[in-house]
Scaffold this motif. Sequence first.
Motif, PDB file in Angstrom:
ATOM      1  N   SER A 141      56.544  29.856  36.404  1.00  0.00           N
ATOM      2  CA  SER A 141      57.606  29.545  35.556  1.00  0.00           C
ATOM      3  C   SER A 141      58.910  29.196  36.466  1.00  0.00           C
ATOM      4  N   ILE A 142      59.534  27.974  35.886  1.00  0.00           N
ATOM      5  CA  ILE A 142      60.722  27.356  36.380  1.00  0.00           C
ATOM      6  C   ILE A 142      61.898  28.365  36.288  1.00  0.00           C
ATOM      7  N   ARG A 143      61.938  29.154  35.329  1.00  0.00           N
ATOM      8  CA  ARG A 143      63.104  29.810  34.893  1.00  0.00           C
ATOM      9  C   ARG A 143      63.140  31.214  35.504  1.00  0.00           C
ATOM     10  N   LYS A 144      61.917  31.931  35.594  1.00  0.00           N
ATOM     11  CA  LYS A 144      61.633  33.214  36.003  1.00  0.00           C
ATOM     12  C   LYS A 144      60.807  33.075  37.303  1.00  0.00           C
ATOM     13  N   PRO A 145      61.563  33.459  38.579  1.00  0.00           N
ATOM     14  CA  PRO A 145      61.116  33.444  39.790  1.00  0.00           C
ATOM     15  C   PRO A 145      59.822  34.413  39.767  1.00  0.00           C
ATOM     16  N   ASP A 146      58.866  33.810  40.561  1.00  0.00           N
ATOM     17  CA  ASP A 146      57.597  34.875  40.956  1.00  0.00           C
ATOM     18  C   ASP A 146      56.903  35.197  39.650  1.00  0.00           C
ATOM     19  N   THR A 147      57.143  34.398  38.621  1.00  0.00           N
ATOM     20  CA  THR A 147      56.375  34.826  37.257  1.00  0.00           C
ATOM     21  C   THR A 147      55.340  33.740  37.170  1.00  0.00           C
ATOM     22  N   TYR A 148      53.989  34.016  36.889  1.00  0.00           N
ATOM     23  CA  TYR A 148      52.876  33.058  36.911  1.00  0.00           C
ATOM     24  C   TYR A 148      52.081  33.475  35.352  1.00  0.00           C
ATOM     25  N   VAL A 149      51.759  32.413  35.051  1.00  0.00           N
ATOM     26  CA  VAL A 149      50.787  32.278  33.803  1.00  0.00           C
ATOM     27  C   VAL A 149      49.426  31.787  34.230  1.00  0.00           C
ATOM     28  N   PHE A 150      48.202  32.640  33.941  1.00  0.00           N
ATOM     29  CA  PHE A 150      47.033  32.143  34.218  1.00  0.00           C
ATOM     30  C   PHE A 150      46.320  31.788  32.854  1.00  0.00           C
ATOM     31  N   LEU A 151      45.811  30.694  32.886  1.00  0.00           N
ATOM     32  CA  LEU A 151      45.359  30.230  31.560  1.00  0.00           C
ATOM     33  C   LEU A 151      43.771  30.318  31.766  1.00  0.00           C
ATOM     34  N   ALA A 152      42.825  30.267  30.644  1.00  0.00           N
ATOM     35  CA  ALA A 152      41.485  30.170  30.803  1.00  0.00           C
ATOM     36  C   ALA A 152      41.178  28.827  30.726  1.00  0.00           C
ATOM     37  N   THR A 187      36.757  35.405  40.743  1.00  0.00           N
ATOM     38  CA  THR A 187      35.366  36.150  40.624  1.00  0.00           C
ATOM     39  C   THR A 187      35.731  37.751  40.849  1.00  0.00           C
ATOM     40  N   PRO A 188      35.032  38.693  40.583  1.00  0.00           N
ATOM     41  CA  PRO A 188      35.000  40.274  40.460  1.00  0.00           C
ATOM     42  C   PRO A 188      35.692  40.593  42.226  1.00  0.00           C
ATOM     43  N   GLU A 189      34.928  39.818  42.951  1.00  0.00           N
ATOM     44  CA  GLU A 189      35.411  40.202  44.483  1.00  0.00           C
ATOM     45  C   GLU A 189      36.466  39.493  45.081  1.00  0.00           C
ATOM     46  N   ARG A 190      37.183  38.496  44.221  1.00  0.00           N
ATOM     47  CA  ARG A 190      38.357  37.764  44.716  1.00  0.00           C
ATOM     48  C   ARG A 190      39.463  38.560  44.979  1.00  0.00           C
ATOM     49  N   LYS A 191      40.025  38.492  45.999  1.00  0.00           N
ATOM     50  CA  LYS A 191      41.519  39.276  46.264  1.00  0.00           C
ATOM     51  C   LYS A 191      42.535  38.488  45.702  1.00  0.00           C
ATOM     52  N   LEU A 192      43.301  38.891  44.975  1.00  0.00           N
ATOM     53  CA  LEU A 192      44.552  38.131  44.547  1.00  0.00           C
ATOM     54  C   LEU A 192      45.824  38.882  44.959  1.00  0.00           C
ATOM     55  N   ALA A 193      46.895  38.087  45.324  1.00  0.00           N
ATOM     56  CA  ALA A 193      47.933  38.443  45.837  1.00  0.00           C
ATOM     57  C   ALA A 193      48.781  39.702  45.235  1.00  0.00           C
ATOM     58  N   ARG A 194      48.898  39.462  43.937  1.00  0.00           N
ATOM     59  CA  ARG A 194      49.557  40.591  43.079  1.00  0.00           C
ATOM     60  C   ARG A 194      48.915  40.999  41.872  1.00  0.00           C
ATOM     61  N   SER A 195      47.875  40.632  41.565  1.00  0.00           N
ATOM     62  CA  SER A 195      47.024  41.160  40.377  1.00  0.00           C
ATOM     63  C   SER A 195      45.526  41.516  40.777  1.00  0.00           C
ATOM     64  N   ASP A 196      45.067  42.400  39.872  1.00  0.00           N
ATOM     65  CA  ASP A 196      43.772  42.700  40.251  1.00  0.00           C
ATOM     66  C   ASP A 196      42.766  41.663  39.486  1.00  0.00           C
ATOM     67  N   ALA A 197      41.927  41.287  40.461  1.00  0.00           N
ATOM     68  CA  ALA A 197      40.969  40.127  39.714  1.00  0.00           C
ATOM     69  C   ALA A 197      40.349  40.592  38.239  1.00  0.00           C
ATOM     70  N   GLN A 198      39.746  41.776  38.298  1.00  0.00           N
ATOM     71  CA  GLN A 198      38.968  42.209  37.126  1.00  0.00           C
ATOM     72  C   GLN A 198      40.041  42.376  35.898  1.00  0.00           C
ATOM     73  N   VAL A 199      41.220  42.578  35.973  1.00  0.00           N
ATOM     74  CA  VAL A 199      42.205  42.623  35.001  1.00  0.00           C
ATOM     75  C   VAL A 199      42.602  41.376  34.672  1.00  0.00           C
ATOM     76  N   VAL A 200      42.707  40.294  35.676  1.00  0.00           N
ATOM     77  CA  VAL A 200      42.833  38.842  35.199  1.00  0.00           C
ATOM     78  C   VAL A 200      41.823  38.518  34.396  1.00  0.00           C
ATOM     79  N   ARG A 201      40.632  38.631  34.821  1.00  0.00           N
ATOM     80  CA  ARG A 201      39.318  38.362  34.271  1.00  0.00           C
ATOM     81  C   ARG A 201      39.163  38.706  32.802  1.00  0.00           C
ATOM     82  N   THR A 202      39.725  40.172  32.488  1.00  0.00           N
ATOM     83  CA  THR A 202      39.638  40.477  31.053  1.00  0.00           C
ATOM     84  C   THR A 202      40.397  40.024  30.263  1.00  0.00           C
ATOM     85  N   ASN A 203      41.805  39.893  30.866  1.00  0.00           N
ATOM     86  CA  ASN A 203      42.792  39.284  30.099  1.00  0.00           C
ATOM     87  C   ASN A 203      42.663  37.625  29.740  1.00  0.00           C
ATOM     88  N   LEU A 204      41.971  36.875  30.534  1.00  0.00           N
ATOM     89  CA  LEU A 204      41.369  35.495  30.216  1.00  0.00           C
ATOM     90  C   LEU A 204      40.342  35.786  29.139  1.00  0.00           C
TER      91      LEU A 204
END
Length: 89
Positions: free
Chosen positions: A8-19, A47-64
């Motif tokens: 986000s250009i307007r909101k610092p440190d805010t990201y959107v992951f899209l499928a 991937t399930p084993e991927r380490k993300l800086a501020r999110s849990d990979a499984q939560v990201v996968r589920t939401n996507l």
Amino acid sequence: MQAYVYKSIRKPDTYVFLAARDDFERVPESVRLPLGTLQFVMELAVTPERKLARSDAQVVRTNLAARGYHLQMPPTMSDPMTSDWGTDG
């Protein structure tokens, strides 16, 4: 699972992951509008084993899979004056 990450250009440190790349229609307007312009940052395999800086990979996968997007908000800062510093006798 591939994810396309936008900041986000307007909101610092805010990201959107899209499928799907540039599929902003999946993000509800009530979420999308306050973020302002979204700038593409990267494509990555979540991937399930991927380490993300501020999110849990499984939560990201589920939401996507369920919504087509995942919103990553900035970390919350706690008030340092509410912590016990151990200085009271």
